[in-house]
Design an enzyme around this catalytic site. Structure first.
Site, PDB file in Angstrom:
ATOM      1  N   ASP A 341       0.869  -1.160   0.000  1.00 14.82           N
ATOM      2  CA  ASP A 341       0.000   0.000   0.000  1.00 14.82           C
ATOM      3  C   ASP A 341       0.920   1.228   0.000  1.00 14.82           C
ATOM      4  O   ASP A 341       2.012   1.189   0.558  1.00 14.82           O
ATOM      5  CB  ASP A 341      -0.869  -0.019   1.264  1.00 14.82           C
ATOM      6  CG  ASP A 341      -1.613   1.284   1.472  1.00 14.82           C
ATOM      7  OD1 ASP A 341      -2.331   1.697   0.554  1.00 14.82           O
ATOM      8  OD2 ASP A 341      -1.453   1.881   2.558  1.00 14.82           O
ATOM      9  N   ASP A 540      -6.869  -2.159   3.559  1.00 13.90           N
ATOM     10  CA  ASP A 540      -5.864  -3.151   3.173  1.00 13.90           C
ATOM     11  C   ASP A 540      -6.207  -4.547   3.694  1.00 13.90           C
ATOM     12  O   ASP A 540      -5.592  -5.529   3.260  1.00 13.90           O
ATOM     13  CB  ASP A 540      -4.481  -2.759   3.715  1.00 13.90           C
ATOM     14  CG  ASP A 540      -3.982  -1.449   3.142  1.00 13.90           C
ATOM     15  OD1 ASP A 540      -4.180  -1.224   1.942  1.00 13.90           O
ATOM     16  OD2 ASP A 540      -3.433  -0.640   3.912  1.00 13.90           O
TER      17      ASP A 540
END
Length: 642
Positions: A341, A540
């Site tokens: 990420d 996430d």
């Protein structure tokens, strides 16, 4: 596809079944009694007494070996509905067999050395576990609760509720997670993030249970239930890490009953065949059979993986990297791709000003304009205001009335001139030099705001969420290891490309919706093989679960930490490359152990067949190889140099 779920990881197969034996100190006491009778047997001349003392040694020193061998074999045979012997039963049969043919003291020596090595193995495994579970002793139990009248009362941490006010004196342990509402101090947070340097804390800062307050008294407000604190989650990870075996350990445990059964069958056939076919005496045949039972026992093989894995987990836990199980550490060295990420993982997570530019004709007033911009931003509530205020140097405090107008931005008037701060698209009178610069900065992935005087743009401010200091080194290390790196971001691809270029990443996927992150991880798994995902946010979590190994940043959200397989307690990506190095060393050590243990077994079996091996020598060589394997694994407790 190599998808996993946590339920799958923690649902151990039957072959991973183990029995806990808790006999207290009795086995140790009996072991030393047996050792005494064994020594005494060398001070008596009568053969009968030598044999009696040898027998006593077998049953005293071998108490827990015999009990575990027989009990576990019976219980597991019932459970699995097929004959499931273990290593202990081999040693028991060999010792009793030696006694049957009159070699009482050799049988006693076998049990003594095997039991002693067994205790040492338990101690070594316990050392690795203690390195991890000493965290338990740091779990806070009491707190100073501030009463309505201002007095304090010592209460159990478990009784605290969110909103309670606590007093923490200098040197106290922080009882639970909270926020400072009064006071200033420094706090040793090494139990949480592995950082040895105390962190300066003041009003508004978060504090964590189990950390140690420094030289200032503070008042904190409880923000989490005691079962939900960061430290409670660490303890949960610790418990999981000790029950989750690596794939190699699982395979060894599956192999053990089959291997032991094969050895028992071969020994029985050998004892019968040698006299009938080759004319050997029954004594020689039986004696060699007992030696074979001893040297073919897979003790060293059984100790090849688990102590080494626990040592590696311990090594990492002391440095703020927590693995939920040995399988994740073992598998980390084999990853072929890793997805990151962007925000808060590869970057600092908040924008910083990179450029402040005023047009050439207004340069002499640059400081005055900076004062005006700061005065306007001070009253704004958009997320870029803090970045601008942190960057600008103010030489004069100006009080302004501002108006946040939709479609225009921040508007104010100072000394009869109108000033405005807003997006470039909101302005029409833009000098060519700033228009070109805006285009270039946007290409670099930066966010730009214009500053105008009487609707004519005279300056711009560019901001960017910058890569964190450690990300570039980690990406370089991963490339050295041949691991494909991908950035997944919800930002525009242009912004992602700008960050990725600075870091040297292989691939960028931009404009990604949270629900699509897991699909990208799935594609990476199909294309490259075993894939890890590193993230810190709620969005996430699905990708962390989908990945073969999910890695959460410890300063991220609780949900990301809950679903991940690995937690970097401090947002330090260099811990990821360190963990990969430990995983590589673990794989190397385990393969060394397996190869060495099987070589020793093969060598001793061959020497026994050709008549070059006796029982005492076989015992010493066999148990010595087990200890070598054990201590080779414990090398993983030592830190790895960069």
């Amino acid at each position: 596809m190599a998808q996993h779920t946590h339920a799958q990881e923690h649902d151990h197969s039957q072959s991973e079944h183990t029995h806990e034996h808790n006999h207290g100190n009795l086995p140790v006491v009996l072991f030393f009694l047996g050792l005494a009778t064994f020594i005494l047997s060398y001070f008596v001349s009568a053969t009968l007494w030598q044999n009696i003392l040898g027998t006593l040694t077998i049953f005293l020193s071998g108490y827990h070996i015999i009990i575990e061998g027989v009990e576990d074999t019976i219980n597991q045979t019932k459970e699995f509905k097929k004959f499931t012997p273990n290593v202990h039963i081999l040693m028991t049969l060999a010792a009793i067999g030696a006694a049957i043919i009159g070699d009482f003291r050799e049988g006693a020596l076998l049990i003594l050395i095997f039991a002693g090595a067994h205790f040492l193995e338990e101690y070594a495994e316990g050392k690795s576990k203690r390195e991890i579970t000493n965290l338990m002793n740091m779990n806070p139990t009491e707190a100073r609760l501030i009463q309505p009248d201002g007095s304090t009362k010592i209460v159990e941490v478990s009784s605290l509720v969110v909103g309670d006010k606590l007093q923490v004196l200098n040197g106290d342990q922080i009882p639970t997670d909270g926020k400072i509402i009064a006071g200033f101090t420094s706090i040793d947070e090494s139990s949480i993030n592995g950082e040895s340097i105390p962190a300066e804390k003041t009003v508004g800062d978060d504090v964590y249970g189990s950390t140690i307050n420094g030289n200032g008294a503070i008042t904190i407000e409880v923000t989490k239930d005691s079962s939900e604190t960061v430290f409670a989650k660490i303890l949960e990870l610790v418990n999981q890490s000790q029950s989750n075996l690596s794939k190699k350990a699982t395979k060894i445990k599956k192999l053990e009953p089959k291997y032991v059964t094969a050895v028992m069958i071969i020994v029985a056939l050998y004892i019968v065949a040698m006299p009938l076919i080759f004319g050997a005496t029954w004594y020689d045949s039986f004696y060699k059979g007992m030696v074979f039972l001893t040297v073919a026992s897979p003790c060293a093989l059984a100790a090849s993986d688990v102590p080494a894995t626990l040592s590696g987990i311990s090594n990492l836990a002391k440095r703020g990297v927590l693995f939920k199980g040995g399988s994740y550490l073992s598998n980390l060295e084999g990853i072929k791709a890793i997805a990151f990420d962007k925000t808060g993982t590869l970057t600092e997570g908040k924008p910083k000003v990179t450029d402040v530019v005023f047009i050439e004709s207004h340069q002499e007033k640059a400081q005055n304009y900076s004062n005006i911009i700061a005065a306007m931003e001070k009253q704004a509530n958009h997320p870029l205001a803090d970045a601008i205020l942190n960057h600008l140097t103010v030489t004069e405090e100006i009080n302004l009335d501002i108006d946040n107008q939709i479609g225009k931005g921040l508007v104010s008037n100072y000394q009869n001139k109108d000033y405005r701060i807003g997006k470039p698209s909101q302005f029409t009178q833009v000098p060519e030099e700033l228009a070109q610069l805006n285009h270039k900065l946007a290409e670099d992935g930066k966010t730009v705001v214009f500053f105008s005087e009487d609707d004519y743009v005279i300056g711009l401010i560019a901001m960017m969420d910058l890569p964190n200091d450690n990300a570039k080194k980690v990406i370089a290390y991963l490339h050295e290891q041949g691991i494909h790196t991908t950035m997944i971001t919800g930002d525009a691809e242009k912004t992602g490309q700008a960050v990725a270029k600075q870091l040297g990443m292989d691939e960028v996927v931009g404009n990604v919706l949270p629900e699509n992150k897991s699909a990208i991880v799935e594609e990476l798994e199909k294309k490259y093989g075993s894939t890890a995902m590193v993230g810190d946010g709620v969005n996430d979590a699905p990708a962390l679960v989908k990945a073969d190994i999910g890695i959460a940043m410890g300063e991220g959200t609780d949900i990301a930490i809950d679903v991940a397989d690995v937690v970097l307690m401090k947002n330090d990506l260099t811990k990821l490359s360190y963990a990969h190095k430990v995983s590589k060393r673990l794989d190397k050590v385990v393969m060394q152990n397996i190869a060495f243990s099987m070589f020793i077994v093969a060598l001793l079996v061959i020497l026994n067949i050709v008549g070059k091996m006796n029982l005492p020598l076989g015992i010493l060589a066999h148990e010595g190889s087990t200890l070598i394997v054990l201590f080779n694994g414990l090398r993983l407790l030592k830190p790895i140099k960069d």
